[in-house]
Design a protein around this motif. Structure first.
Motif, PDB file in Angstrom:
ATOM      1  N   THR A   1       3.650  49.037  34.952  1.00 42.07           N
ATOM      2  CA  THR A   1       4.502  49.279  33.793  1.00 42.07           C
ATOM      3  C   THR A   1       5.107  47.959  33.337  1.00 42.07           C
ATOM      4  O   THR A   1       5.310  47.041  34.125  1.00 42.07           O
ATOM      5  CB  THR A   1       5.626  50.266  34.132  1.00 42.07           C
ATOM      6  N   VAL A   2       5.418  47.892  32.041  1.00 39.09           N
ATOM      7  CA  VAL A   2       5.993  46.695  31.457  1.00 39.09           C
ATOM      8  C   VAL A   2       7.270  47.106  30.737  1.00 39.09           C
ATOM      9  O   VAL A   2       7.296  48.101  30.013  1.00 39.09           O
ATOM     10  CB  VAL A   2       5.009  46.036  30.460  1.00 39.09           C
ATOM     11  N   ASP A   3       8.334  46.352  30.929  1.00 36.13           N
ATOM     12  CA  ASP A   3       9.593  46.640  30.246  1.00 36.13           C
ATOM     13  C   ASP A   3       9.453  46.350  28.755  1.00 36.13           C
ATOM     14  O   ASP A   3       8.747  45.418  28.360  1.00 36.13           O
ATOM     15  CB  ASP A   3      10.723  45.778  30.812  1.00 36.13           C
ATOM     16  N   PRO A   4      10.133  47.128  27.916  1.00 37.30           N
ATOM     17  CA  PRO A   4      10.059  46.861  26.472  1.00 37.30           C
ATOM     18  C   PRO A   4      10.739  45.543  26.120  1.00 37.30           C
ATOM     19  O   PRO A   4      11.681  45.105  26.788  1.00 37.30           O
ATOM     20  CB  PRO A   4      10.807  48.049  25.846  1.00 37.30           C
ATOM     21  N   LEU A   5      10.292  44.922  25.045  1.00 33.18           N
ATOM     22  CA  LEU A   5      10.828  43.620  24.648  1.00 33.18           C
ATOM     23  C   LEU A   5      12.219  43.730  24.030  1.00 33.18           C
ATOM     24  O   LEU A   5      12.969  42.765  24.038  1.00 33.18           O
ATOM     25  CB  LEU A   5       9.891  42.952  23.642  1.00 33.18           C
ATOM     26  N   GLU A   6      12.587  44.898  23.512  1.00 34.59           N
ATOM     27  CA  GLU A   6      13.868  45.040  22.823  1.00 34.59           C
ATOM     28  C   GLU A   6      15.046  44.796  23.761  1.00 34.59           C
ATOM     29  O   GLU A   6      16.082  44.284  23.351  1.00 34.59           O
ATOM     30  CB  GLU A   6      14.006  46.440  22.215  1.00 34.59           C
ATOM     31  N   ASN A   7      14.926  45.171  25.031  1.00 34.12           N
ATOM     32  CA  ASN A   7      16.042  45.067  25.962  1.00 34.12           C
ATOM     33  C   ASN A   7      15.930  43.865  26.897  1.00 34.12           C
ATOM     34  O   ASN A   7      16.511  43.869  27.962  1.00 34.12           O
ATOM     35  CB  ASN A   7      16.131  46.347  26.805  1.00 34.12           C
ATOM     36  N   ASN A   8      15.204  42.856  26.503  1.00 33.44           N
ATOM     37  CA  ASN A   8      14.973  41.706  27.365  1.00 33.44           C
ATOM     38  C   ASN A   8      15.985  40.611  27.057  1.00 33.44           C
ATOM     39  O   ASN A   8      15.942  39.978  26.000  1.00 33.44           O
ATOM     40  CB  ASN A   8      13.547  41.184  27.145  1.00 33.44           C
ATOM     41  N   PRO A   9      16.952  40.348  27.952  1.00 31.81           N
ATOM     42  CA  PRO A   9      17.959  39.311  27.670  1.00 31.81           C
ATOM     43  C   PRO A   9      17.367  37.902  27.661  1.00 31.81           C
ATOM     44  O   PRO A   9      17.900  37.013  27.002  1.00 31.81           O
ATOM     45  CB  PRO A   9      18.975  39.468  28.798  1.00 31.81           C
ATOM     46  N   HIS A  10      16.279  37.672  28.352  1.00 34.90           N
ATOM     47  CA  HIS A  10      15.666  36.341  28.385  1.00 34.90           C
ATOM     48  C   HIS A  10      15.054  35.982  27.030  1.00 34.90           C
ATOM     49  O   HIS A  10      15.005  34.819  26.659  1.00 34.90           O
ATOM     50  CB  HIS A  10      14.606  36.265  29.483  1.00 34.90           C
ATOM     51  N   LEU A  11      14.600  36.998  26.300  1.00 35.80           N
ATOM     52  CA  LEU A  11      14.015  36.747  24.986  1.00 35.80           C
ATOM     53  C   LEU A  11      15.080  36.216  24.040  1.00 35.80           C
ATOM     54  O   LEU A  11      14.827  35.299  23.255  1.00 35.80           O
ATOM     55  CB  LEU A  11      13.394  38.031  24.444  1.00 35.80           C
ATOM     56  N   GLU A  12      16.303  36.751  24.109  1.00 36.88           N
ATOM     57  CA  GLU A  12      17.390  36.264  23.265  1.00 36.88           C
ATOM     58  C   GLU A  12      17.766  34.832  23.632  1.00 36.88           C
ATOM     59  O   GLU A  12      18.054  34.027  22.760  1.00 36.88           O
ATOM     60  CB  GLU A  12      18.603  37.181  23.411  1.00 36.88           C
ATOM     61  N   GLN A  13      17.749  34.500  24.915  1.00 41.66           N
ATOM     62  CA  GLN A  13      18.067  33.140  25.339  1.00 41.66           C
ATOM     63  C   GLN A  13      17.035  32.156  24.801  1.00 41.66           C
ATOM     64  O   GLN A  13      17.375  31.059  24.371  1.00 41.66           O
ATOM     65  CB  GLN A  13      18.131  33.059  26.864  1.00 41.66           C
ATOM     66  N   GLU A  14      15.760  32.540  24.805  1.00 40.51           N
ATOM     67  CA  GLU A  14      14.714  31.659  24.284  1.00 40.51           C
ATOM     68  C   GLU A  14      14.897  31.438  22.788  1.00 40.51           C
ATOM     69  O   GLU A  14      14.719  30.328  22.291  1.00 40.51           O
ATOM     70  CB  GLU A  14      13.335  32.250  24.564  1.00 40.51           C
ATOM     71  N   LYS A  15      15.262  32.490  22.044  1.00 41.02           N
ATOM     72  CA  LYS A  15      15.475  32.346  20.609  1.00 41.02           C
ATOM     73  C   LYS A  15      16.625  31.378  20.335  1.00 41.02           C
ATOM     74  O   LYS A  15      16.537  30.520  19.465  1.00 41.02           O
ATOM     75  CB  LYS A  15      15.797  33.704  19.982  1.00 41.02           C
ATOM     76  N   ASN A  16      17.717  31.516  21.112  1.00 38.49           N
ATOM     77  CA  ASN A  16      18.865  30.625  20.910  1.00 38.49           C
ATOM     78  C   ASN A  16      18.512  29.186  21.243  1.00 38.49           C
ATOM     79  O   ASN A  16      18.931  28.268  20.531  1.00 38.49           O
ATOM     80  CB  ASN A  16      20.042  31.087  21.792  1.00 38.49           C
ATOM     81  N   GLN A  17      17.737  28.957  22.277  1.00 40.72           N
ATOM     82  CA  GLN A  17      17.341  27.594  22.636  1.00 40.72           C
ATOM     83  C   GLN A  17      16.421  27.004  21.570  1.00 40.72           C
ATOM     84  O   GLN A  17      16.510  25.830  21.232  1.00 40.72           O
ATOM     85  CB  GLN A  17      16.670  27.589  23.999  1.00 40.72           C
ATOM     86  N   ASP A  18      15.502  27.835  21.015  1.00 42.62           N
ATOM     87  CA  ASP A  18      14.604  27.340  19.969  1.00 42.62           C
ATOM     88  C   ASP A  18      15.374  26.985  18.717  1.00 42.62           C
ATOM     89  O   ASP A  18      15.050  26.006  18.038  1.00 42.62           O
ATOM     90  CB  ASP A  18      13.533  28.393  19.650  1.00 42.62           C
ATOM     91  N   GLU A  19      16.406  27.777  18.373  1.00 44.66           N
ATOM     92  CA  GLU A  19      17.207  27.490  17.180  1.00 44.66           C
ATOM     93  C   GLU A  19      17.999  26.188  17.359  1.00 44.66           C
ATOM     94  O   GLU A  19      18.176  25.432  16.424  1.00 44.66           O
ATOM     95  CB  GLU A  19      18.138  28.662  16.891  1.00 44.66           C
TER      96      GLU A  19
END
Length: 53
Positions: free
Chosen positions: A32-50
């Protein structure tokens, strides 16, 4: 002499059956794979890219 050969064949068959059983069980496992909507690491990557841009 024949007793040793029979014991060796039995050991080989037991190992073969265990290996086939383990491999079969591994292939039937449902991953099983966790959904991307609830992934806190994805938000951290977006903030670092910005911040880099």
């Amino acid at each position: 002499m024949y007793v040793v050969a029979v014991i060796c064949i039995i050991i080989v068959l037991v190992v073969l059956i265990l290996a086939v059983g383990t491999t079969s069980k591994a292939y039937t496992y449902k991953h099983t794979v966790d959904p991307l909507e609830n992934n806190p690491h994805l938000e951290q990557e977006k903030n670092q890219d910005e911040k880099k841009a």
